[in-house]
Design a protein around this motif. Structure first.
Motif, PDB file in Angstrom:
ATOM      1  N   PHE A 255      -4.932 -24.381  -1.609  1.00 47.63           N
ATOM      2  CA  PHE A 255      -5.065 -23.277  -0.662  1.00 47.63           C
ATOM      3  C   PHE A 255      -4.325 -22.078  -1.251  1.00 47.63           C
ATOM      4  O   PHE A 255      -3.190 -22.216  -1.715  1.00 47.63           O
ATOM      5  N   GLU A 256      -4.940 -20.895  -1.245  1.00 46.09           N
ATOM      6  CA  GLU A 256      -4.334 -19.728  -1.884  1.00 46.09           C
ATOM      7  C   GLU A 256      -4.115 -18.587  -0.905  1.00 46.09           C
ATOM      8  O   GLU A 256      -4.906 -18.375   0.010  1.00 46.09           O
ATOM      9  N   GLY A 257      -3.010 -17.857  -1.139  1.00 37.55           N
ATOM     10  CA  GLY A 257      -2.700 -16.680  -0.353  1.00 37.55           C
ATOM     11  C   GLY A 257      -2.192 -15.570  -1.251  1.00 37.55           C
ATOM     12  O   GLY A 257      -1.715 -15.824  -2.363  1.00 37.55           O
ATOM     13  N   ARG A 258      -2.273 -14.340  -0.761  1.00 37.96           N
ATOM     14  CA  ARG A 258      -1.905 -13.170  -1.576  1.00 37.96           C
ATOM     15  C   ARG A 258      -1.361 -12.085  -0.658  1.00 37.96           C
ATOM     16  O   ARG A 258      -1.837 -11.924   0.475  1.00 37.96           O
ATOM     17  N   VAL A 259      -0.356 -11.349  -1.135  1.00 40.82           N
ATOM     18  CA  VAL A 259       0.161 -10.210  -0.384  1.00 40.82           C
ATOM     19  C   VAL A 259       0.301  -9.024  -1.339  1.00 40.82           C
ATOM     20  O   VAL A 259       0.821  -9.158  -2.443  1.00 40.82           O
ATOM     21  N   GLU A 260      -0.205  -7.874  -0.894  1.00 40.51           N
ATOM     22  CA  GLU A 260      -0.200  -6.667  -1.716  1.00 40.51           C
ATOM     23  C   GLU A 260       1.052  -5.835  -1.461  1.00 40.51           C
ATOM     24  O   GLU A 260       1.636  -5.877  -0.373  1.00 40.51           O
ATOM     25  N   GLY A 261       1.442  -5.064  -2.453  1.00 37.73           N
ATOM     26  CA  GLY A 261       2.586  -4.190  -2.296  1.00 37.73           C
ATOM     27  C   GLY A 261       2.823  -3.381  -3.548  1.00 37.73           C
ATOM     28  O   GLY A 261       1.910  -3.140  -4.334  1.00 37.73           O
ATOM     29  N   GLU A 262       4.066  -2.940  -3.719  1.00 41.51           N
ATOM     30  CA  GLU A 262       4.436  -2.230  -4.933  1.00 41.51           C
ATOM     31  C   GLU A 262       5.877  -2.554  -5.274  1.00 41.51           C
ATOM     32  O   GLU A 262       6.613  -3.142  -4.470  1.00 41.51           O
ATOM     33  N   LEU A 263       6.261  -2.170  -6.471  1.00 47.81           N
ATOM     34  CA  LEU A 263       7.601  -2.475  -6.948  1.00 47.81           C
ATOM     35  C   LEU A 263       8.539  -1.306  -6.705  1.00 47.81           C
ATOM     36  O   LEU A 263       8.126  -0.147  -6.682  1.00 47.81           O
ATOM     37  N   THR A 264       9.816  -1.621  -6.539  1.00 43.47           N
ATOM     38  CA  THR A 264      10.838  -0.602  -6.391  1.00 43.47           C
ATOM     39  C   THR A 264      12.070  -1.010  -7.186  1.00 43.47           C
ATOM     40  O   THR A 264      12.375  -2.196  -7.308  1.00 43.47           O
ATOM     41  N   PHE A 265      12.754  -0.030  -7.733  1.00 43.21           N
ATOM     42  CA  PHE A 265      13.966  -0.277  -8.503  1.00 43.21           C
ATOM     43  C   PHE A 265      15.023   0.746  -8.100  1.00 43.21           C
ATOM     44  O   PHE A 265      14.682   1.865  -7.755  1.00 43.21           O
ATOM     45  N   PRO A 266      16.303   0.356  -8.133  1.00 42.99           N
ATOM     46  CA  PRO A 266      16.832  -0.959  -8.503  1.00 42.99           C
ATOM     47  C   PRO A 266      16.547  -2.000  -7.414  1.00 42.99           C
ATOM     48  O   PRO A 266      16.125  -1.633  -6.305  1.00 42.99           O
ATOM     49  N   PRO A 267      16.758  -3.289  -7.714  1.00 37.19           N
ATOM     50  CA  PRO A 267      16.537  -4.343  -6.722  1.00 37.19           C
ATOM     51  C   PRO A 267      17.359  -4.103  -5.463  1.00 37.19           C
ATOM     52  O   PRO A 267      18.486  -3.600  -5.532  1.00 37.19           O
ATOM     53  N   ARG A 268      16.784  -4.478  -4.308  1.00 39.82           N
ATOM     54  CA  ARG A 268      17.464  -4.279  -3.033  1.00 39.82           C
ATOM     55  C   ARG A 268      17.401  -5.545  -2.204  1.00 39.82           C
ATOM     56  O   ARG A 268      16.332  -6.122  -2.028  1.00 39.82           O
TER      57      ARG A 268
END
Length: 208
Positions: free
Chosen positions: A146-159
């Motif tokens: 079973f597969e799932g996916r979530v979209e987004g974007e990256l941000t730096f520095p880590p939080r």
């Protein structure tokens, strides 16, 4: 093929404590006795698959056969199109033998910085998504994925110091907080793993 039933004990085919905790939380409503592959001393199989689904199958089948119990495996990772889909199925390997994801996140940033687009160099506008494949296997060799996916974007520095893996650099679409800043229960409601589990849940309801 008749659906396999699922009662009693379930092996979580992982040696990753964070991943084990998340999956334990997700299966808790089903009243299953959960034990991890690490607790059973089962070896980690070599992940030779070329997709998340293939690697999840490998791990689930190895644990199910090794423990002679039903097993649930997860293979998941971060996919960054600007990096040609990396780290992808190699997400854990980017963290090195010590599973140091601060090194993995630094590598993502370093490789994005090598891109020519200004918005990528600045660490913004780098689209990404998490993918999760859950494989449920039985000792007789049967397996379902079973597969799932979530979209987004990256941000730096880590939080944020919640979650695990790449969570501190991932902003899910529509939110200003990283997965690393979210309460675990809230993350469980929208994550790639939760979306894969929503499909698995329907299967578990039929198998109990």
């Amino acid at each position: 093929m008749q659906p396999r039933t699922l009662t009693g004990k379930l092996v979580i085919a992982s040696h990753n404590p964070g991943k084990v905790r998340e999956i334990e939380d997700l299966v808790a409503p089903f009243g299953l006795e959960v034990v991890s592959a690490g607790e059973l001393g089962l070896p980690e199989p070599e992940e030779t698959g070329t997709s998340f689904a293939a690697n999840a199958e490998l791990k689930a089948l190895a644990a199910a056969i090794g423990a002679n119990l039903p097993a649930l495996a997860d293979d998941s990772g971060l996919v960054v199109p600007a990096l040609g889909g990396a780290p992808g199925i190699y997400s854990a390997r980017w963290a090195g033998p010590d599973k140091d994801f601060s090194l993995a996140m630094a590598r993502v940033k370093r490789e994005l910085d090598a891109q020519t687009a200004t918005e990528i160099r600045n660490g913004s506008g780098a689209g990404a998504h998490f993918v999760c494949a859950l494989a449920l296997a039985w000792p007789d060799g049967s397996v379902e994925v079973f597969e799932g996916r979530v979209e987004g974007e990256l941000t730096f520095p880590p939080r944020g110091d919640r979650g695990f893996g790449y969570d501190p650099i991932f902003l899910p679409r529509g939110d200003t907080r990283t997965f690393g800043e979210m309460d675990p229960a809230e993350k469980h409601g929208i994550s790639h793993r939760a979306r894969a589990f929503a499909q698995l849940k329907r299967r578990l309801e039929d198998a109990l």
